[in-house]
Motif scaffolding. Structure first.
Motif, PDB file in Angstrom:
ATOM      1  N   ALA A 556       5.680 109.908 -37.214  1.00 19.03           N
ATOM      2  CA  ALA A 556       4.956 110.859 -38.073  1.00 19.03           C
ATOM      3  C   ALA A 556       5.729 111.072 -39.377  1.00 19.03           C
ATOM      4  N   CYS A 557       7.052 111.208 -39.263  1.00 18.66           N
ATOM      5  CA  CYS A 557       7.888 111.348 -40.469  1.00 18.66           C
ATOM      6  C   CYS A 557       7.793 110.102 -41.346  1.00 18.66           C
ATOM      7  N   ALA A 558       7.727 108.947 -40.699  1.00 24.62           N
ATOM      8  CA  ALA A 558       7.599 107.696 -41.445  1.00 24.62           C
ATOM      9  C   ALA A 558       6.311 107.675 -42.250  1.00 24.62           C
ATOM     10  N   ASN A 559       5.219 108.105 -41.641  1.00 25.12           N
ATOM     11  CA  ASN A 559       3.928 108.113 -42.338  1.00 25.12           C
ATOM     12  C   ASN A 559       3.916 109.109 -43.492  1.00 25.12           C
ATOM     13  N   LEU A 560       4.649 110.206 -43.311  1.00 24.89           N
ATOM     14  CA  LEU A 560       4.691 111.239 -44.364  1.00 24.89           C
ATOM     15  C   LEU A 560       5.780 110.986 -45.398  1.00 24.89           C
ATOM     16  N   SER A 561       6.636 110.002 -45.126  1.00 24.43           N
ATOM     17  CA  SER A 561       7.853 109.813 -45.924  1.00 24.43           C
ATOM     18  C   SER A 561       8.689 111.092 -45.923  1.00 24.43           C
ATOM     19  N   ALA A 562       8.704 111.772 -44.781  1.00 26.42           N
ATOM     20  CA  ALA A 562       9.458 113.032 -44.644  1.00 26.42           C
ATOM     21  C   ALA A 562      10.895 112.697 -44.243  1.00 26.42           C
ATOM     22  N   TYR A 563      11.679 112.322 -45.234  1.00 17.38           N
ATOM     23  CA  TYR A 563      13.038 111.835 -44.992  1.00 17.38           C
ATOM     24  C   TYR A 563      13.937 112.901 -44.365  1.00 17.38           C
ATOM     25  N   GLU A 564      13.908 114.125 -44.911  1.00 20.09           N
ATOM     26  CA  GLU A 564      14.795 115.182 -44.422  1.00 20.09           C
ATOM     27  C   GLU A 564      14.470 115.548 -42.971  1.00 20.09           C
ATOM     28  N   GLN A 565      13.183 115.685 -42.666  1.00 23.69           N
ATOM     29  CA  GLN A 565      12.813 116.015 -41.289  1.00 23.69           C
ATOM     30  C   GLN A 565      13.120 114.854 -40.355  1.00 23.69           C
ATOM     31  N   ILE A 582      15.178 102.297 -26.392  1.00 25.62           N
ATOM     32  CA  ILE A 582      14.753 101.281 -27.348  1.00 25.62           C
ATOM     33  C   ILE A 582      13.600 101.762 -28.215  1.00 25.62           C
ATOM     34  N   PHE A 583      12.681 102.574 -27.636  1.00 23.91           N
ATOM     35  CA  PHE A 583      11.536 103.052 -28.415  1.00 23.91           C
ATOM     36  C   PHE A 583      11.993 104.010 -29.515  1.00 23.91           C
ATOM     37  N   ALA A 584      12.860 104.952 -29.158  1.00 25.68           N
ATOM     38  CA  ALA A 584      13.369 105.899 -30.153  1.00 25.68           C
ATOM     39  C   ALA A 584      14.183 105.180 -31.220  1.00 25.68           C
ATOM     40  N   SER A 585      14.997 104.203 -30.811  1.00 23.72           N
ATOM     41  CA  SER A 585      15.825 103.466 -31.768  1.00 23.72           C
ATOM     42  C   SER A 585      14.970 102.675 -32.749  1.00 23.72           C
ATOM     43  N   ASN A 586      13.955 102.012 -32.233  1.00 19.73           N
ATOM     44  CA  ASN A 586      13.062 101.241 -33.110  1.00 19.73           C
ATOM     45  C   ASN A 586      12.320 102.155 -34.080  1.00 19.73           C
ATOM     46  N   SER A 587      11.882 103.312 -33.578  1.00 21.64           N
ATOM     47  CA  SER A 587      11.174 104.269 -34.439  1.00 21.64           C
ATOM     48  C   SER A 587      12.099 104.811 -35.523  1.00 21.64           C
ATOM     49  N   LEU A 588      13.381 104.935 -35.185  1.00 23.14           N
ATOM     50  CA  LEU A 588      14.358 105.424 -36.165  1.00 23.14           C
ATOM     51  C   LEU A 588      14.514 104.421 -37.316  1.00 23.14           C
ATOM     52  N   VAL A 589      14.588 103.146 -36.973  1.00 23.80           N
ATOM     53  CA  VAL A 589      14.668 102.100 -38.001  1.00 23.80           C
ATOM     54  C   VAL A 589      13.430 102.151 -38.884  1.00 23.80           C
ATOM     55  N   ASN A 590      12.265 102.234 -38.244  1.00 24.68           N
ATOM     56  CA  ASN A 590      11.001 102.280 -38.978  1.00 24.68           C
ATOM     57  C   ASN A 590      10.914 103.509 -39.885  1.00 24.68           C
ATOM     58  N   MET A 591      11.373 104.676 -39.374  1.00 27.19           N
ATOM     59  CA  MET A 591      11.305 105.911 -40.145  1.00 27.19           C
ATOM     60  C   MET A 591      12.143 105.819 -41.414  1.00 27.19           C
ATOM     61  N   TYR A 592      13.392 105.397 -41.267  1.00 30.98           N
ATOM     62  CA  TYR A 592      14.261 105.318 -42.441  1.00 30.98           C
ATOM     63  C   TYR A 592      13.721 104.308 -43.456  1.00 30.98           C
ATOM     64  N   GLY A 867      20.435 115.362 -59.866  1.00 26.83           N
ATOM     65  CA  GLY A 867      21.067 114.173 -59.294  1.00 26.83           C
ATOM     66  C   GLY A 867      20.530 113.760 -57.935  1.00 26.83           C
ATOM     67  N   ALA A 868      19.773 114.647 -57.268  1.00 20.38           N
ATOM     68  CA  ALA A 868      19.247 114.310 -55.937  1.00 20.38           C
ATOM     69  C   ALA A 868      18.150 113.259 -56.064  1.00 20.38           C
ATOM     70  N   PRO A 869      18.104 112.285 -55.158  1.00 16.23           N
ATOM     71  CA  PRO A 869      17.039 111.278 -55.207  1.00 16.23           C
ATOM     72  C   PRO A 869      15.667 111.943 -55.013  1.00 16.23           C
ATOM     73  N   ILE A 870      14.647 111.375 -55.611  1.00 17.94           N
ATOM     74  CA  ILE A 870      13.271 111.880 -55.484  1.00 17.94           C
ATOM     75  C   ILE A 870      12.475 110.834 -54.710  1.00 17.94           C
ATOM     76  N   ARG A 871      11.833 111.272 -53.629  1.00 22.24           N
ATOM     77  CA  ARG A 871      11.069 110.352 -52.772  1.00 22.24           C
ATOM     78  C   ARG A 871       9.608 110.783 -52.779  1.00 22.24           C
ATOM     79  N   VAL A 872       8.749 109.896 -53.222  1.00 18.59           N
ATOM     80  CA  VAL A 872       7.316 110.184 -53.332  1.00 18.59           C
ATOM     81  C   VAL A 872       6.532 109.103 -52.595  1.00 18.59           C
ATOM     82  N   LYS A 873       5.495 109.551 -51.872  1.00 16.86           N
ATOM     83  CA  LYS A 873       4.595 108.600 -51.227  1.00 16.86           C
ATOM     84  C   LYS A 873       3.224 108.715 -51.884  1.00 16.86           C
ATOM     85  N   LYS A 874       2.577 107.556 -52.128  1.00 14.17           N
ATOM     86  CA  LYS A 874       1.237 107.564 -52.706  1.00 14.17           C
ATOM     87  C   LYS A 874       0.291 106.762 -51.829  1.00 14.17           C
TER      88      LYS A 874
END
Length: 919
Positions: A556-565, A582-592, A867-874
């Motif tokens: 869900a965070c990956a779809n929202l690009s919710a990096y902090e959460q 393995i499922f959580a680890s794979n999802s972590l790679v995908n999220m980041y 100086g903080a990075p800005i992350r935007v999803k479109k």
């Protein structure tokens, strides 16, 4: 009587000495003179007792003939022995004739022997009728008759008759007899009157170990295991020394409680008291350790048995199956056969379960053959085991045949077959079978509904889901935990988020499964924000997540690009020990990767201990999306060298990597050799990637040739790639052709109209732009608005083009005005030719400035630290003007701006983009 004697004389005439009789004649003090014998009745009594004990009917009948011939037939003692012998040999007709024709006044011993024989043979009705006849003849019962009759009442569960017998024991005074009182205790317990049973036991002033064992056995057989243990404690505290049978009963109680620790203590008592481990005791030990989860101890005890009987083998094999030691169970089955012990139906039923668990098709068929030879058609348990075995071995035709041969199909058989179809992915057949079951008025349970709902979810058949929902309410099963969670999951997978939410809110308990299903439903529905809110509610309810929930939330965070959460969830995954999953680890790679931090994705990937194809594909896909094409290809080659074979998703990622990096030759090589090297035929996705790669690089003719060579009808993704290439290279003819195909394939999608309009607008063909707009209006197709998302302090903000709904809108637009001046000085000029609106230049500039991604970046500049990075999803492809705008902004404000559009990531830093202006 004369006929009876004639028959006996016939046996005598055809007499040929039996070994037992030969021993009798050799050892008895008989004097033989021609055909006359001087005989002692005591020898006949002993010999008849031997015949009764060994059930040697022929020898007993020959002795009967001798008794008639030599004048001992009317001896009362011998008469009782004959009745006993015939009863134990199950020839009750002869036994009853002897009783009926006996002239002795006191026949209680003979009647008791007859009744005892009936009971031991399971003929309880005949036993009670014989007792009734005995009573009518005025024969008084003794301490042997009452226990036999009470046992018959116990087996038949005839409480009324049992109470009458109890009354007779009170009148005759036999209620104080130890055997009679124990039989009364057992009778009441077997008839469901445990309170009365305990009362009688308490009134027994002369309790012995047999009395205690009787009540202990009653508790055990009624599944009152805790009560049995309490009674055993009381027995020991009273000073009564338990015997082997007492301890075997308690071992069975420990087995029923699945308490191996307590059973081990009883085992110690058994050894401490010096009792020999008879067959009954060791079998109870094997069963207790097996059911108590101590399978290694069960095997150790079993190995100490010198001559295991069928019960021993069955207990250890069933125990191995119970604890998923199926390979050991089948090995023991082979040992059993070698030892000469023939498996029975119970053995083979356990073996069928082992075959089902191990998916051992060949051995399963062999066991089926053995069962056919044993003629097990009447054994429902075995028949269901066959259906289950074939189903789990994915041999559904055989499972259906085994099911069809069943005479009585119970709910377990139906469930096994439905589950088999569901597990094999034949969801339609599973649902159809439930419909057949329902129409035949076969009872179903929560397992049936949960299983069929799984198939309904696979079919995404929302109407069927609602029908089963109604059926569950009418049948009274709706309140079941599993049914509610299955319905919740099915509504979610059928994209009926309202139905799922309603069930979730109506439930009366808090549990992980419900939260998991609802969070997953929100994620699959595309509502990641609600999924994350629900996780907070789950934490408030003090429910610990599992790896599956963690995986859904990371996605869900990956779809929202919710990096902090996503980072916070990473911390939770570490805290709860999910990093090895393995499922959580794979999802972590995908999220980041999807949140714009390919570096963090790389770190998460490197920490996965055992990487599967999903792990590799997630990392390769992430690198491709971020424009690191060459690194993605290097990782792909490393994967191949590690012996991991790609799947079709991996190869899509590889082609995307070539596409985003402009690696045309490499992409062509992978595409042309994928079937030869990896056995994977190109699908629509592969063709779309390849056509996009050729189109972006300007090879439009080659792209069109590839479209024409596709061995199946091209779908929207293929023609969409071609339309995108036409837009980039302003090829009006190719754009029109691709758009015509897309209008036919996907008439409801606005993207086609927008891209075609852009092509016309870039060529100044405003009349054609108007025609496309009119076509949209006439077709009732609405343009998807440009939307952007930005996460700040655990909150996701949404922006729409020209949006002024934000509470800080004035500051946002003021920031844009400020940037406009700075950008102009830096040399930025709005690319108004990219705007398709037929308005003047200033209005076009204004429209371009109010694109959703620009609003999101402006808000980030005023709401986040310098100086903080800005992350935007479109949700759409970033436009050329915004792309140029962000290159200037990132340099002016000294910030990295990461934009994730529908196709890829753009990392804007120091005045340039990671895509190299190739997107």
């Amino acid at each position: 009587m004369s006929m009876f004697k004639t028959t006996l004389r016939f046996w005598y005439i055809n007499f040929s000495p039996h070994p037992i009789l030969q021993r009798f004649f050799q050892t008895s003090s008989l004097v033989s003179t021609s055909h006359n014998f001087i005989k002692l009745p005591i020898h006949y009594s002993n010999l008849l007792s031997q015949c009764a004990a060994s059930k040697s009917l022929i020898s007993g009948m020959e002795l009967h003939a001798h008794l008639i011939k030599f004048g001992f037939f009317n001896d009362p003692s011998l008469m009782n022995h004959l009745v006993t012998m015939y009863s134990k040999s199950r020839h009750f007709g002869y036994a009853r004739k002897l009783v009926d024709h006996c002239t002795e006044p006191d026949l209680v011993v003979s009647w008791s022997a007859l009744i005892s024989g009936y009971v031991q043979s399971g003929l309880v009705e005949e036993a009670l009728l014989a007792f009734s006849d005995m009573s009518m003849l005025g024969v008084k019962c003794n301490e042997y008759t009452f226990p036999c009759v009470l046992k018959a009442c116990s087996i038949k569960k005839d409480l009324n008759m049992g109470k009458k017998i109890h009354g007779m024991t009170l009148v005759t005074g036999f209620d104080s007899d130890g055997f009679v009182s124990n039989a009364l205790v057992v009778m009441y317990s077997k008839c469901g009157q445990l309170g009365e049973s305990r009362k009688l036991f308490g009134a027994n002033v002369e309790r012995n170990v047999v009395s205690w064992n009787a009540l202990l056995s009653c508790y055990l057989q009624s599944d009152f295991h805790v009560e049995a243990l309490n009674l055993f404690t009381e027995m020991v505290q009273s000073g009564m020394r338990p015997n082997e049978f007492s301890l075997s009963i308690i071992l069975n109680a420990c087995a029923g409680l699945r308490d191996g620790g307590l059973g081990r203590m009883v085992h110690g008592i058994l050894l401490k008291l010096g009792h020999d481990l008879d067959q009954f005791s060791v079998n109870a030990l094997v069963d207790m350790y097996s059911k108590g989860g101590e399978i290694d101890d069960a095997v150790a005890v079993f190995r100490e048995i010198t001559h295991p009987d069928i019960v021993s083998w069955n207990a250890i094999i069933a125990g191995c199956v119970l604890h998923d030691r199926n390979d050991l169970a089948l090995m023991l089955l082979d040992e059993m056969k070698i030892s000469g012990t023939c498996p029975n139906m119970f053995t083979l039923s356990s073996a069928l379960k082992a075959c089902a668990a191990m998916r051992s098709k060949q051995l399963g068929r062999q066991l089926h053959s053995s069962l056919i030879k044993m003629d097990t058609h009447s054994d429902l348990f075995v028949e269901v085991g066959l259906v289950d075995m074939y189903s789990k071995c994915e041999m559904m035709d055989d499972a259906r045949r085994a099911f069809g041969l069943m005479r009585n199909k119970d709910i377990i058989a139906w469930n096994a077959l439905i589950s088999g179809y569901s597990d094999c992915g034949d969801d339609l057949e599973a649902v159809s079978l439930f419909s057949e079951m329902y129409n035949e008025d076969v009872d179903f349970n929560q397992i049936t509904l949960s299983t069929v709902l799984k198939s309904v979810a696979g079919l995404q058949a929302i109407k069927v889901c609602k029908q089963i929902h109604t059926v569950s309410i009418k049948s009274g099963i709706y309140s079941d935990f599993y049914v509610i969670n299955s319905l919740l999951d099915t509504y979610g997978k059928c994209s009926d988020i309202d139905g799922a939410s309603k069930i979730f809110e109506e439930r009366t308990w808090e549990d992980l499964v419900a939260y998991t299903s609802m969070i997953t439903a929100y994620f699959q529905y595309g509502d990641g924000e609600e999924a994350l809110k629900l996780y907070l509610q789950m934490q408030d309810a003090d429910i610990k997540p599992d790896p599956f929930v963690c995986s859904s939330l990371l996605n869900a965070c990956a779809n929202l690009s919710a990096y902090e959460q996503g980072k916070q969830l990473h911390v939770h995954a570490i805290k709860f020990g999910f990093m090895s999953d393995i499922f959580a680890s794979n999802s972590l790679v995908n999220m980041y990767a999807k949140c714009g931090s390919i570096e963090d994705a790389g770190c998460a990937f490197s920490e996965i201990p055992t990487r599967g194809i999903v792990s590799w594909s997630a990392m390769i896909g992430g690198l491709a999306q971020h424009g690191h094409g060459k690194v993605a290809l290097q990782l792909f080659n490393q994967m191949i060298n590690d012996g991991v074979q790609p799947n079709h998703i991996t190869l899509v990622s590889v082609l995307c990597a070539c596409n985003h990096a402009g690696l045309v030759n490499e992409g062509k090589q992978y595409f042309e050799t994928m079937e030869e090297k990896f056995g994977i035929k190109p699908t629509q996705e592969h063709y779309a990637c390849m056509i996009d790669l050729l189109g972006r690089s300007g090879k439009l003719n080659e792209a069109m040739e590839l479209v024409n060579s596709i061995p199946f009808e091209a779908n929207g993704s293929v023609w969409g790639a071609l339309l995108g290439a036409a837009r980039i290279h302003k090829n009006i003819e190719l754009g029109q052709k691709a758009a015509e195909m897309l209008f036919a394939l996907e008439p409801e999608k606005s993207g086609t109209h927008v891209l075609l309009s852009n092509i016309y607008a870039s060529a100044g063909m405003w009349e054609n732009v108007s025609k496309v707009r009119k076509l949209m209006k006439d077709s009732n197709v609405k343009k998807e608005p440009g939307m952007s998302w930005l996460e700040i302090k655990d909150k996701v903000y949404t922006f729409i083009v020209g949006d002024r709904s934000h509470s800080r809108s004035d500051e946002i637009y003021a920031k844009l005005d400020q940037l406009s001046g700075l950008l102009s000085k830096a040399g930025y000029t709005p690319l108004i030719e990219m705007d398709i609106h037929n308005v003047n230049q200033s209005e076009k500039e204004q429209l371009l400035y109010h694109h959703s991604e620009k609003l999101a970046v402006a808000f980030a500049l005023i709401a986040t630290p310098p100086g903080a990075p800005i992350r935007v999803k479109k949700n759409l492809r970033v436009c050329v003007d915004c792309h140029a705008f962000f290159k200037f902004v990132c340099k002016i404000v000294s910030r990295e701006i990461i934009v994730r559009d529908i196709n890829r990531f753009h990392h804007f830093k120091d005045g340039s983009c990671s895509c190299g202006d190739y997107w």
